[in-house]
Motif scaffolding. Structure first.
Motif, mmCIF file in Angstrom:
data_model
loop_
_atom_site.group_PDB
_atom_site.id
_atom_site.type_symbol
_atom_site.label_atom_id
_atom_site.label_comp_id
_atom_site.label_asym_id
_atom_site.label_seq_id
_atom_site.Cartn_x
_atom_site.Cartn_y
_atom_site.Cartn_z
ATOM 1 N N ALA A 148 42.276 47.597 36.798
ATOM 2 C CA ALA A 148 41.015 48.172 36.337
ATOM 3 C C ALA A 148 40.700 47.720 34.914
ATOM 4 O O ALA A 148 39.565 47.332 34.602
ATOM 5 C CB ALA A 148 41.058 49.693 36.423
ATOM 6 N N GLU A 149 41.708 47.748 34.035
ATOM 7 C CA GLU A 149 41.512 47.303 32.651
ATOM 8 C C GLU A 149 41.162 45.815 32.606
ATOM 9 O O GLU A 149 40.319 45.382 31.814
ATOM 10 C CB GLU A 149 42.783 47.564 31.830
ATOM 11 N N SER A 150 41.825 45.027 33.461
ATOM 12 C CA SER A 150 41.559 43.590 33.496
ATOM 13 C C SER A 150 40.128 43.303 33.924
ATOM 14 O O SER A 150 39.459 42.418 33.362
ATOM 15 C CB SER A 150 42.542 42.911 34.453
ATOM 16 N N LEU A 151 39.640 44.048 34.915
ATOM 17 C CA LEU A 151 38.269 43.855 35.371
ATOM 18 C C LEU A 151 37.272 44.177 34.263
ATOM 19 O O LEU A 151 36.304 43.441 34.044
ATOM 20 C CB LEU A 151 37.996 44.725 36.595
ATOM 21 N N VAL A 152 37.505 45.273 33.553
ATOM 22 C CA VAL A 152 36.601 45.638 32.459
ATOM 23 C C VAL A 152 36.614 44.567 31.372
ATOM 24 O O VAL A 152 35.563 44.143 30.883
ATOM 25 C CB VAL A 152 36.969 47.018 31.881
ATOM 26 N N ALA A 153 37.799 44.118 30.983
ATOM 27 C CA ALA A 153 37.892 43.096 29.943
ATOM 28 C C ALA A 153 37.172 41.825 30.352
ATOM 29 O O ALA A 153 36.446 41.210 29.546
ATOM 30 C CB ALA A 153 39.365 42.805 29.646
ATOM 31 N N SER A 154 37.348 41.413 31.598
ATOM 32 C CA SER A 154 36.731 40.179 32.082
ATOM 33 C C SER A 154 35.204 40.274 32.085
ATOM 34 O O SER A 154 34.510 39.374 31.604
ATOM 35 C CB SER A 154 37.241 39.881 33.492
#
Length: 465
Positions: free
Chosen positions: A449-455
């Motif tokens: 979830a954090e990776s998706l937001v960062a991307s």
């Protein structure tokens, strides 16, 4: 940021919140909406708030009404006092936005203003509001903070948090002393941390990585069972587990609703979908983002069944209670405005009751994880135009979300929310009260979830800035 008004209140740069503008909005509110017998006035701890509050109080008195000076206190404490007395209220706060901005929140005797109130207030702006011959009076509030604390101590009891060592990240929250007093009154050992004389804008949906590291360090160094805090005006909670890991507001909402025995949940479309897999709840009503929409859904549920055990909550953690709930030692009366203290206390009590660390309680929930952040200083119009283009143009949407197969579901309840074949969700939305574009994501692990937001924040920055 030119002053902007909606059902969440008035927001704008302090330099543009002139005495004339604040007076105009205050008088328009008083002209358009019921007040009961008086108007309660409170404010947060940002430097500009006391002076703006003086302007608000003067405007109330010029209208021939009684102003109740509540002082610096949490928005939910102000609302509890005013609604309990059948009066209106005005809170001077910019909530979580920076100190160079501020605003006003308006309450009618039964709660937050609704869309129809907003329209009526706007219709009365710019009029020549007369000053009454007999100036209205001013009186002090009566133990408002103490009554707010007693609401939870009376329901959960003086031993509810006994044995817990809880850090209180005080920063510049208007609830920083109330949090200490409240948890100590429920048996916890409070450890005050990082009190600040300068205003710190805390957005409970977008805690900076360096702050997260600090929270984790405190838990280790101070041997804490949790760290608690709020945003500036204390209508949004912040809570970590014993490792310093932040627990999202929509997880706190689900845990609080379950402990209180709620059966109907009203929550924005951006909230964690784990509640769909929780058998304790009979129905979930998804709304646009913002407490007025959650309140409207709660009202509809209660209109259909006045005995409905209905609650509302938002991903920012603000919790709204729509029925008389029963705590371990007493009842908790309804409070249909965002509150910070209930979704802090209830999950901690639930973990203690289960005989587990807070992280253990959270681990028992369905494995769905959310993350959120925003691109700051981008105009709402620019954000909305880009998101509208993605919604209307499948080619542009496919290109922007090239990491995924085409979405299985497109939800435009509020912004653009896409559910992909993997089950992962990405949601883009222009902020309704700040020059920001927000990004939400949901996945099977917190890291994903954090990776998706960062991307997608990086992609948004490229498009919007």
């Amino acid at each position: 940021m030119a002053p902007k008004f909606g059902t969440s209140g008035l927001r704008g740069l302090v330099t543009e919140l002139t005495d004339a503008l604040v007076t105009d909005y205050t008088r328009a509110f008083l002209s358009a909406c019921p007040q009961g017998r008086a108007v309660h006035v409170g404010w947060d701890l940002r430097p500009s708030s006391p002076a703006i509050a003086e302007t608000v109080i003067a405007a109330i008195r010029d209208a021939g009404l009684t102003a109740i000076r509540e002082g610096a206190l949490p928005t939910p404490a102000l609302a509890l006092a005013s609604m309990g007395a059948g009066n209106a209220a005005i809170m001077v706060t910019g909530s979580h936005i920076p100190a160079d901005r501020n605003g006003l929140k308006f309450y009618v005797p039964h709660g937050e203003i609704a869309k129809e109130d907003e329209a009526a207030i706007l219709d009365r702006l710019g009029q020549d509001h007369p000053v009454t011959e007999k100036c209205g009076s001013e009186i002090p509030g009566a133990d408002t903070a103490a009554h707010y604390i007693a609401r939870y101590v009376d329901a959960f009891g003086s031993e509810a948090l006994e044995g817990l060592r809880i850090g209180v990240y005080q920063q510049s929250s208007v609830a920083r002393d109330i949090l200490v007093t409240a948890i100590e009154a429920m048996g916890a050992t409070a450890v005050p941390l990082a009190r600040s004389d300068e205003f710190i804008p805390v957005d409970t949906e977008a805690i900076a990585p360096e702050t997260r590291e600090t929270l984790q360090g405190w838990c280790t160094e101070q041997r804490l069972d949790a760290v608690i805090s709020t945003d500036g005006d204390a209508d949004r909670p912040m809570l970590t587990d014993e490792t310093g890991t932040l627990i999202p507001g929509d997880v706190l909402g689900a845990l609080t609703a379950r402990l209180l025995g709620a059966k109907i949940l009203c929550t924005p479309v951006s909230a964690n979908t784990m509640v769909d897999a929780m058998p304790e709840f009979d129905s979930i009503h998804r709304t646009k983002i913002g407490s007025p929409f959650v309140i409207a859904a709660m009202g509809a549920a209660l209109a259909a069944d006045p005995a409905a055990k209905v609650v509302g909550y938002e991903p920012n953690g603000g919790f709204l209670l729509g029925f008389t709930a029963t705590g371990p030692v007493g009842q908790i009366a309804p409070l249909a405005t965002r509150d910070c203290l209930l979704p802090i206390v209830a999950p901690l009590v639930a973990a203690k009751k289960a005989g587990t660390a807070f992280s253990g309680l959270v681990a028992q929930l369905p494995a769905r994880f959310t993350a959120a952040d925003r691109v700051a200083e981008v105009s709402t119009d620019r954000s909305r135009a880009f998101i509208d283009r993605l919604a209307a143009d499948p080619v542009a949407r496919t290109e922007f979300f090239s990491d995924f197969d085409p979405a299985e579901r497109i939800d435009q309840t509020d912004g653009l929310r896409l559910t992909f074949p993997s089950g992962e969700i990405v949601h883009l939305r222009p902020s309704g009260n700040a020059p920001e574009c927000r990004c939400y994501a949901e996945a099977a692990t917190p890291e994903r979830a954090e990776s998706l937001v960062a991307s997608y924040l990086a992609a948004l920055r490229t498009e919007l800035t």
